[in-house]
Each structure stands twice: as C-alpha cells, then as structure tokens.
Design an enzyme around this catalytic site. Structure first.
Site, PDB file in Angstrom:
ATOM      1  CG  ASP A 254      -0.031  -2.277   7.074  1.00 33.07           C
ATOM      2  OD1 ASP A 254      -1.172  -2.647   7.425  1.00 33.07           O
ATOM      3  OD2 ASP A 254       0.197  -1.156   6.601  1.00 33.07           O
TER       4      ASP A 254
ATOM      5  CE1 TYR B 291      -9.360   2.957   6.619  1.00 34.61           C
ATOM      6  CE2 TYR B 291      -8.387   4.038   8.519  1.00 34.61           C
ATOM      7  CZ  TYR B 291      -8.314   3.646   7.201  1.00 34.61           C
ATOM      8  OH  TYR B 291      -7.185   3.922   6.464  1.00 34.61           O
ATOM      9  CE  LYS B 292      -7.987   0.040   4.878  1.00 34.03           C
ATOM     10  NZ  LYS B 292      -6.585  -0.066   4.519  1.00 34.03           N
TER      11      LYS B 292
ATOM     12  CG  PHE C 207      -1.947   0.999   1.292  1.00 34.45           C
ATOM     13  CD1 PHE C 207      -3.221   0.687   0.859  1.00 34.45           C
ATOM     14  CD2 PHE C 207      -1.696   2.277   1.766  1.00 34.45           C
ATOM     15  CE1 PHE C 207      -4.239   1.648   0.895  1.00 34.45           C
ATOM     16  CE2 PHE C 207      -2.698   3.238   1.805  1.00 34.45           C
ATOM     17  CZ  PHE C 207      -3.978   2.918   1.372  1.00 34.45           C
TER      18      PHE C 207
ATOM     19  NE  ARG D 148      -9.933  -2.832  -2.980  1.00 30.54           N
ATOM     20  CZ  ARG D 148      -9.489  -2.338  -1.835  1.00 30.54           C
ATOM     21  NH1 ARG D 148      -8.352  -2.780  -1.309  1.00 30.54           N
ATOM     22  NH2 ARG D 148     -10.165  -1.419  -1.189  1.00 30.54           N
TER      23      ARG D 148
END
Ligand SMILES: *Cc1c(COP(=O)(O)O)cnc(C)c1O
Length: 406
Positions: free
Chosen positions: A207, A232-233, A138, A381
């Site tokens: 991560d 928040y995912k 990322f 996705r």
C-alpha cells in the site's frame, strides 16, 4: 536553504497563499522566502490544489459534459481515462506502461489486490492459507484483509512490519504492508520483504498511500506483485480522487479480479452474457469511472512534469532534518518526542511528534495557521510535501509549536 532549493519554483503551481487559483503560474519567478499563511503541513492527508485544476474542471463540465454530452466517452477520451491516467502515475511508482489503472478507492483496490494475490498463491501451492498484515496498518487495510481472509479460507495474522520478513513461512499466501506507516512515518523495507516473500513462495501487496509522490518507489525493479495507493495525498488529486492499482507484468494474465465488473471485460460493449477479462490494466476496472474526479487528477498530475523523484526525496529528507532541528531549538525540552525514525533509509515524508495533550496542541496550532493533524492517542503529524513545502514553512511551524506548548 530555500534559495538553493531546485524545486522552489514548483510552489507557484499550487494554490496556497490566497492567490487567485486561475492565475497562470509565474514560471521560475521565485519570490524571496517568506512565510505564507497558513503553513500547510497536511498534504499527506489532502494535497494542495494545483492551480490549473479549476480551469480544466470548468472545461470538462461545460464543454465535455455540457455540450458534447455522450460523445465525450469517445471524443474526449473519457472511456480510456483510467488506463491513461494510470500511465501518468506509473513513472512515479517505477512502473512501465499498461500496469497501473486508476479507479475506485484505495480500500476497494486493497480488496481486489489481496483476493487476487491469494488466488495466485493458492494456485501455485494449495496449502497456503495465511495472510500476513502489517500490525500497525492503516485500519481500512486491516478490515479489508480480514474480510478477504474469510472469503478465501485464510487466517489473518497481524505482525509488526519490521518482523514481517521472518514471519513469512510455508503457509503464507500473501503479505499486505503499508510502505510508510501513516502514524509514525516509518518507511518499511519494500525490496527486502518482497524478495523474502518470493523466495518463500508468497505474494506481496504494497500500500503506497504515503509513498507515491513522496519518495521514489520501484515496483517493476523489485518485482512487486500488486500495489495500491491514494491519489489525494502526495499526488494532489483532490478530495476522494480515485485510487490506483498496479499489477506486475508477469501476473497480468493470472490476475483474477474478485470484482469483475463490465468495465473490466475484454469487450464491454458486446454486452455479452459470458465474462472474458480484458488483457491489460483495464482488467482492474470495475464499473463506470468517476470522470470528474479522474480528470481533475489527470490535470493535477501535470505538476510532476519534469520533476525528478530523487530531488523530491533529497528535499523531503532535508526538510525533515531541518524541522527536527528547529523543534529541538524552539520547543522546551521534554515536551515532545519524535517518533520519526532517525535513519534516512527508514523515513517517509512526514514528521510525527508524540506530545501530551496532542489534540489540544494541534487545535492551537491550527488556530495560529499552522496546519498539521492529530492522530490518536498522542501524535502530532506534519506532512512534508517537497513540491510546495519550504524550509521557512517548517521553521515557522516549529517556532509556533514551541510557543504553543510553552
Ligand atoms: C489514506 C490511506 C487509505 C485510505 O483509503 P480510502 O479507501 O481512500 O479511504 C488507505 N490505506 C492507507 C495506508 C492510507 O494511508
């Protein structure tokens, strides 16, 4: 499959179908499978809202802030919330108590962890001056790692994640890896890479943005040095909810944070001129915590009560298998190609399909209330969040995808 789903009742704990958010969940009253609108397959970007969060936030704002005001730092437990919420996340990532702290963004925690890990590696062996980063990381992790490398006199070397183990050498100080690739959903080898790094004298930073809450993670068992992750995912903490930082027990006293703000001081209210780091997880703190977001996250984490991560994993894999079967059945041949690894052991909790015109296809899907997301240059996705995604959802999504590309 929905009728046999042991997690099916969890769905009622989320706001998904336009039902009023303040209504209490009807425990175990699982409605016959139906396809709600929209079908939300973007929980790997922003988790859905747990039903009890608005009520809790209302209380925090009106009572704790509105009436108790400054007293809430002690009486409402605001000051210790970063460690307390960290202890709630800990079991979800295989960590014992006192090892996880919540605060700041993932980007900031990557910085703390990478610099601290390099410092430890260089104390052990001063010649180590190489920082390996997963080449498909990322972007924020790569940008931060580049800056951390400049600050610590290291060279940054991007390496494809599957080749990282071989690449670890006598000059490697730290390896920074995304546990699950955000684009393809590929799960990387955390136990193997960590063990090899340690055998060769390097430290690891994982991560967990796309694995925490999506699959079992065993940080303590595999002796991971540092880990960071989003809330928040898959943890449903809300937009911009603070991230977490894990520090291995054995490194606790050696963790030298590059951002030693006053909240990480052993006695913050002594207001001392000299810095003395706190002993436990609080050492990872920086400044005053973001209380509203942090307490929304704390409430959101209650949906994990009684949930077995092994069940989450089993359902996630069943959902991705079933979704891929539906895509094969409904989408005209040759129009999409799955980038999701076939082997379960290499799969995170999302399905990624390469598709010509993916940006427009996703817009058309969203217009038809199937919400996934588009990632450059050609990826669709679809996040699978086992607490609230049903088999009916993914079957419907595949059917609509088939209609759109046709
Ligand atoms: C989502 C994500 C981030 C986000 O970082 P923020 O600082 O919260 O914006 C970082 N790393 C990975 C691997 C991610 O998936």
């Amino acid at each position: 499959m929905d009728a046999d789903d042991v997690l099916a009742a969890k769905r009622a704990e989320f706001v998904l179908d336009g039902a009023p958010p303040l209504a209490p969940p009807e425990a175990h009253a699982v409605a016959p499978p139906r396809t709600p609108r929209p079908v939300y397959l973007d929980g790997n970007s922003l988790g859905a809202l747990p039903r009890t969060v608005p009520g809790r936030l209302h209380e925090v704002v009106t009572r704790e802030w509105g009436r108790l005001r400054i007293r809430s730092w002690s009486e409402s437990g605001w000051w210790t919330a970063p460690e307390r919420v960290g202890d709630r996340i800990a079991p979800l990532v295989g960590a014992g108590p006192g090892r996880v702290v919540v605060g700041d963004s993932t980007s900031v925690n990557v910085f703390k962890a990478v610099v601290a890990a390099v410092r430890i590696a260089q104390q052990d062996a001063p010649g180590r001056d190489e920082l390996l980063v997963d080449a498909a990381t990322f972007p924020t992790d790569g940008y931060i790692a580049a800056s951390a490398a400049r600050l610590t006199g290291c060279t940054l070397r991007p390496v494809p994640a599957p080749e990282l183990r071989e690449a670890i050498g006598p000059r490697t100080a730290v390896v920074l890896v995304n546990h699950v690739d955000y684009r393809t959903g590929r799960l990387h080898d955390l136990p193997g890479t960590t063990a090899t790094a340690h055998q060769r004298g390097a430290r690891v930073v994982w991560d967990l943005c796309h694995s925490a809450g999506a699959l079992p993670v065993e940080l303590d068992a595999h002796e991971v040095d540092f880990a960071v992750g989003c809330t928040y995912k898959y943890l449903n903490g809300g937009p911009g909810a603070p991230a977490f930082l894990y520090v291995r027990e054995e490194l606790r006293s050696r963790f030298d944070s590059p951002l030693p703000g006053w909240n990480s001081h052993a006695e913050p209210f002594a207001m001392a001129a000299d810095y003395v780091p706190a002993d436990g997880a609080a050492r990872g703190r920086v400044g005053t915590p973001d209380i509203l977001s942090l307490l929304a996250l704390e409430e959101a984490l209650t949906v994990w009560d009684g949930v077995e991560l092994a069940e989450v994993r089993a359902k996630s894999l069943a959902l991705s298998d079933f979704f891929l079967r539906c895509v094969a059945a409904y989408v005209p041949a040759g129009r999409v190609e799955s980038l999701t690894p076939g082997a379960h052991g290499e799969r995170g909790s999302q399905v990624t399909l390469r598709c010509a015109g993916a940006g427009e296809v996703m817009e058309a899907l969203i217009a038809r209330e199937v919400v996934g997301d588009f990632r450059q240059p050609d990826a669709l996705r679809f996040g699978l969040t086992p607490l609230y995604t049903s088999f009916a959802d993914v079957a419907h999504a595949a059917r609509v995808l088939g209609e759109v590309v046709a």
